[in-house]
Design a protein around this motif. Structure first.
Motif, short mmCIF file in Angstrom:
data_model
loop_
_atom_site.label_atom_id
_atom_site.label_comp_id
_atom_site.label_asym_id
_atom_site.label_seq_id
_atom_site.Cartn_x
_atom_site.Cartn_y
_atom_site.Cartn_z
N GLN A 51 0.81 -1.21 0.00
CA GLN A 51 0.00 0.00 0.00
C GLN A 51 0.85 1.27 0.00
O GLN A 51 0.52 2.24 -0.67
CB GLN A 51 -0.93 -0.01 1.21
N GLU A 52 1.98 1.27 0.73
CA GLU A 52 2.78 2.49 0.81
C GLU A 52 3.35 2.88 -0.54
O GLU A 52 3.45 4.06 -0.87
CB GLU A 52 3.91 2.35 1.85
N THR A 53 3.71 1.90 -1.37
CA THR A 53 4.22 2.21 -2.71
C THR A 53 3.10 2.72 -3.60
O THR A 53 3.33 3.58 -4.46
CB THR A 53 4.87 0.96 -3.33
N THR A 54 1.90 2.22 -3.40
CA THR A 54 0.75 2.71 -4.17
C THR A 54 0.51 4.18 -3.86
O THR A 54 0.18 4.96 -4.76
CB THR A 54 -0.50 1.87 -3.86
N TYR A 55 0.69 4.59 -2.61
CA TYR A 55 0.54 6.01 -2.25
C TYR A 55 1.52 6.88 -3.05
O TYR A 55 1.17 7.96 -3.51
CB TYR A 55 0.77 6.23 -0.75
N ILE A 87 -7.13 20.79 -7.17
CA ILE A 87 -7.49 19.44 -6.71
C ILE A 87 -6.32 18.48 -6.92
O ILE A 87 -6.00 17.67 -6.04
CB ILE A 87 -8.77 18.95 -7.42
N GLY A 88 -5.68 18.55 -8.07
CA GLY A 88 -4.54 17.67 -8.34
C GLY A 88 -3.41 17.88 -7.35
O GLY A 88 -2.83 16.91 -6.84
N CYS A 89 -3.12 19.13 -7.03
CA CYS A 89 -2.04 19.42 -6.08
C CYS A 89 -2.40 18.98 -4.67
O CYS A 89 -1.56 18.42 -3.96
CB CYS A 89 -1.69 20.90 -6.11
N ILE A 90 -3.63 19.20 -4.27
CA ILE A 90 -4.07 18.78 -2.93
C ILE A 90 -3.99 17.26 -2.80
O ILE A 90 -3.47 16.73 -1.81
CB ILE A 90 -5.49 19.29 -2.62
N LEU A 91 -4.50 16.54 -3.80
CA LEU A 91 -4.44 15.08 -3.76
C LEU A 91 -3.01 14.58 -3.80
O LEU A 91 -2.65 13.63 -3.09
CB LEU A 91 -5.25 14.48 -4.90
N SER A 92 -2.17 15.21 -4.59
CA SER A 92 -0.77 14.80 -4.68
C SER A 92 -0.07 14.97 -3.33
O SER A 92 0.60 14.05 -2.86
CB SER A 92 -0.05 15.63 -5.74
N VAL A 93 -0.24 16.11 -2.70
CA VAL A 93 0.39 16.35 -1.40
C VAL A 93 -0.18 15.40 -0.35
O VAL A 93 0.57 14.85 0.48
CB VAL A 93 0.22 17.83 -0.98
N SER A 94 -1.49 15.15 -0.38
CA SER A 94 -2.11 14.24 0.59
C SER A 94 -1.53 12.83 0.47
O SER A 94 -1.18 12.22 1.49
CB SER A 94 -3.63 14.19 0.37
N PHE A 95 -1.44 12.31 -0.73
CA PHE A 95 -0.89 10.96 -0.91
C PHE A 95 0.61 10.94 -0.62
O PHE A 95 1.13 9.92 -0.16
CB PHE A 95 -1.21 10.42 -2.30
N LEU A 100 4.94 9.18 2.99
CA LEU A 100 6.03 9.48 3.90
C LEU A 100 5.76 8.97 5.31
O LEU A 100 6.68 8.51 6.01
CB LEU A 100 6.32 10.98 3.92
N ASN A 101 4.50 9.01 5.75
CA ASN A 101 4.16 8.45 7.06
C ASN A 101 4.33 6.94 7.06
O ASN A 101 4.75 6.36 8.07
CB ASN A 101 2.72 8.81 7.45
N GLY A 102 3.99 6.29 5.95
CA GLY A 102 4.15 4.83 5.86
C GLY A 102 5.60 4.42 5.84
O GLY A 102 5.97 3.38 6.40
N VAL A 103 6.45 5.21 5.23
CA VAL A 103 7.88 4.88 5.16
C VAL A 103 8.53 5.05 6.54
O VAL A 103 9.38 4.28 6.94
CB VAL A 103 8.59 5.78 4.12
#
Length: 105
Positions: A51-55, A87-95, A100-103
């Motif tokens: 899942q972390e790589t998918t993010y 929207i693209g930038c918000i989603l990009s930063v969110s993922f 980064l939290n998963g790593v």
């Protein structure tokens, strides 16, 4: 406008419509290839529970879409392109934050 005036204005712009056509065609092929590769990698990661790589993949995908929309907005000034940029930038930063939290954990 007369034919000569139109031709003169076209020459003054110093645009090569042939090159623009080729570059646009190349970009279109690149986007299609990126979407196909994104789909393959996303399915592979979901199948193997990564899942972390998918993010990271999703962050990159939306980052590209937001950046592309920003370039289009600069030329067209359409509100829909601005909305896609935001929207693209918000989603990009969110993922990216999710990745980064998963790593870190």
């Amino acid at each position: 406008m007369k034919k000569e005036e139109i031709l003169e204005k076209s020459r003054e712009e110093k645009r090569d419509e042939g090159k623009e056509f080729v570059f646009n065609k190349g970009r279109k092929s690149g986007v299609i290839g990126m979407v196909i590769l994104f789909g393959i990698l996303a399915v592979f990661n979901l199948y193997n529970n990564r899942q972390e790589t998918t993010y990271a993949l999703v962050a990159m995908f939306f980052g590209y879409l937001g950046s592309e929309s920003f370039g289009i907005y600069n030329l067209t000034n359409k509100k829909m392109d601005l909305l896609k940029t935001i929207i693209g930038c918000i989603l990009s930063v969110s993922f990216l934050v999710l990745y980064l939290n998963g790593v870190r954990n």
